[in-house]
Design an enzyme around this catalytic site. Structure first.
Site, PDB file in Angstrom:
ATOM      1  N   ARG A  24      15.673 -32.946  -1.998  1.00 30.25           N
ATOM      2  CA  ARG A  24      16.984 -33.209  -1.108  1.00 30.25           C
ATOM      3  C   ARG A  24      16.831 -32.770   0.298  1.00 30.25           C
ATOM      4  O   ARG A  24      17.310 -32.975   1.315  1.00 30.25           O
ATOM      5  CB  ARG A  24      17.964 -32.604  -1.865  1.00 30.25           C
ATOM      6  N   GLU A  29      20.659 -19.380   3.582  1.00 28.87           N
ATOM      7  CA  GLU A  29      21.733 -18.162   3.977  1.00 28.87           C
ATOM      8  C   GLU A  29      21.347 -17.553   5.226  1.00 28.87           C
ATOM      9  O   GLU A  29      20.606 -16.751   5.195  1.00 28.87           O
ATOM     10  CB  GLU A  29      22.043 -17.082   3.067  1.00 28.87           C
ATOM     11  N   GLN A  47      31.977 -14.575  17.456  1.00 29.11           N
ATOM     12  CA  GLN A  47      32.064 -15.844  18.146  1.00 29.11           C
ATOM     13  C   GLN A  47      30.559 -16.231  17.915  1.00 29.11           C
ATOM     14  O   GLN A  47      29.733 -15.638  18.096  1.00 29.11           O
ATOM     15  CB  GLN A  47      32.180 -15.684  19.417  1.00 29.11           C
ATOM     16  N   ASP A  48      30.844 -17.725  17.809  1.00 31.90           N
ATOM     17  CA  ASP A  48      29.719 -18.450  17.577  1.00 31.90           C
ATOM     18  C   ASP A  48      29.365 -19.438  18.971  1.00 31.90           C
ATOM     19  O   ASP A  48      30.577 -19.856  19.238  1.00 31.90           O
ATOM     20  CB  ASP A  48      29.373 -19.580  16.472  1.00 31.90           C
ATOM     21  N   ASN A  49      28.135 -19.599  19.595  1.00 28.86           N
ATOM     22  CA  ASN A  49      27.951 -20.272  20.698  1.00 28.86           C
ATOM     23  C   ASN A  49      26.983 -21.247  20.468  1.00 28.86           C
ATOM     24  O   ASN A  49      26.031 -20.813  19.721  1.00 28.86           O
ATOM     25  CB  ASN A  49      27.745 -19.551  21.970  1.00 28.86           C
ATOM     26  N   ARG A  60      17.925 -20.880  31.007  1.00 36.27           N
ATOM     27  CA  ARG A  60      19.144 -20.317  30.902  1.00 36.27           C
ATOM     28  C   ARG A  60      19.046 -18.657  30.810  1.00 36.27           C
ATOM     29  O   ARG A  60      18.615 -17.968  29.751  1.00 36.27           O
ATOM     30  CB  ARG A  60      20.105 -20.558  29.651  1.00 36.27           C
ATOM     31  N   HIS A  63      21.061 -13.064  31.336  1.00 34.70           N
ATOM     32  CA  HIS A  63      22.588 -12.944  31.192  1.00 34.70           C
ATOM     33  C   HIS A  63      22.812 -11.368  30.382  1.00 34.70           C
ATOM     34  O   HIS A  63      22.151 -11.191  29.555  1.00 34.70           O
ATOM     35  CB  HIS A  63      23.273 -14.028  30.674  1.00 34.70           C
ATOM     36  N   HIS A 120      19.525 -11.255  28.436  1.00 37.96           N
ATOM     37  CA  HIS A 120      19.182 -12.327  27.618  1.00 37.96           C
ATOM     38  C   HIS A 120      18.785 -13.611  28.414  1.00 37.96           C
ATOM     39  O   HIS A 120      19.682 -13.921  29.262  1.00 37.96           O
ATOM     40  CB  HIS A 120      19.792 -12.272  26.348  1.00 37.96           C
ATOM     41  N   TYR A 133      24.238 -19.377  18.649  1.00 36.59           N
ATOM     42  CA  TYR A 133      24.152 -17.827  18.663  1.00 36.59           C
ATOM     43  C   TYR A 133      25.294 -17.230  18.326  1.00 36.59           C
ATOM     44  O   TYR A 133      26.286 -17.752  18.886  1.00 36.59           O
ATOM     45  CB  TYR A 133      23.237 -17.588  19.853  1.00 36.59           C
ATOM     46  N   LYS A 170      24.696 -21.051  38.702  1.00 35.60           N
ATOM     47  CA  LYS A 170      25.086 -19.756  38.576  1.00 35.60           C
ATOM     48  C   LYS A 170      23.538 -19.101  38.394  1.00 35.60           C
ATOM     49  O   LYS A 170      23.404 -17.839  39.090  1.00 35.60           O
ATOM     50  CB  LYS A 170      25.773 -19.350  37.523  1.00 35.60           C
TER      51      LYS A 170
END
Length: 191
Positions: A24, A29, A47-49, A60, A63, A120, A133, A170
Site C-alpha cells: 500500500r 512516526e 509550531q510547524d511551518n 532561504r 535566518h 539556518h 519543519y 529580505k
C-alpha cells in the site's frame, strides 16, 4: 526507532525515522516526544511551518531568531531535495563561524535538527520542493534576523552549480554577520 547521528558540529543532528512499508505504501512516526527524549533530544515543539519552492536553486536563509524567541528547528523534506546549512553563531564556541551542511530529501527520508545558536538556511536542489519543519518558539518579527547567504566570514560553499540563487527581497538585503552582535553564547553543553 530512530537513527540519530551528530554532524561535524556535534550539536547539529541528522535524524532518520524508521519506515514500515508494504504493497500500500509506508507508515512512519516522524516525530515522537518519547522516542526523541530516549535519544537525548528533549525539545518542546510549538509550531510547524511548511514552505514550497517552485524553482531549483531557491535559497532561504540564513535566518535565526533572537532570544527570548530563539528557535530550535527540526527540518524534513516532503517532496524534492535541499542542501540544509547550519552556521554556529554562538560567541565562545570552538566552532564559531563554522558551518555544516546536509542534503535532506524526500527519498532519503532524513531530517536535520538545527539547535538554538545556529543560523539556518537551505537551497532547493530540485524544482517543486516542499519543506516541513518544527520550531520550538513562535515567530516574532521583532526578533527575526537574517544574515547574507554569501557572507565571506562564513564562506558557505552553496552547491549552486553556476546558477544565481532565487532570493527573497529580505534575504537579498540581509547584512553581513560582522555587522551583527550575536545574542548567543556557547555554554559548553552538547545536547
Amino acid at each position: 526507532m530512530l537513527d540519530i547521528s551528530p554532524l561535524r558540529i556535534p550539536e547539529v543532528l541528522e535524524i532518520r525515522p524508521r519506515k514500515f512499508g508494504d504493497e500500500r505504501g509506508f507508515f512512519s512516526e516522524t516525530y515522537s516526544r518519547d522516542r526523541f527524549a530516549a535519544n537525548g533530544v528533549q525539545l518542546d515543539w510549538i509550531q510547524d511551518n511548511q514552505s514550497y519552492s517552485q524553482e531549483a536553486f531557491t535559497l532561504r536563509g540564513l535566518h535565526f531568531q533572537k532570544p527570548p524567541f530563539a528557535q530550535d528547528k527540526l527540518v524534513r523534506v516532503l517532496r524534492g531535495r535541499i542542501w540544509d546549512v547550519a552556521v554556529d553563531v554562538r560567541r565562545g564556541s570552538p566552532n564559531f563561524g563554522q558551518w555544516v551542511a546536509l542534503e535532506v530529501s524526500a527519498e532519503a527520508f532524513n531530517q536535520i535538527l538545527v539547535p538554538v545558536g545556529f543560523a539556518h538556511g537551505f537551497l532547493t536542489l530540485e524544482p517543486d520542493t516542499e519543506v516541513l519543519y518544527k520550531v520550538s518558539a513562535s515567530y516574532s518579527p521583532a526578533h527575526d534576523f537574517s544574515i547574507r547567504y554569501d557572507d565571506p566570514g562564513f564562506s558557505v560553499a552553496w552547491p549552486l552549480a553556476g546558477h544565481e540563487p532565487v532570493l527573497s527581497d529580505k534575504d537579498a538585503a540581509a547584512p553581513h554577520f560582522a555587522a551583527a552582535d550575536s545574542p548567543f553564547t556557547f555554554t559548553g553543553d552538547l545536547r
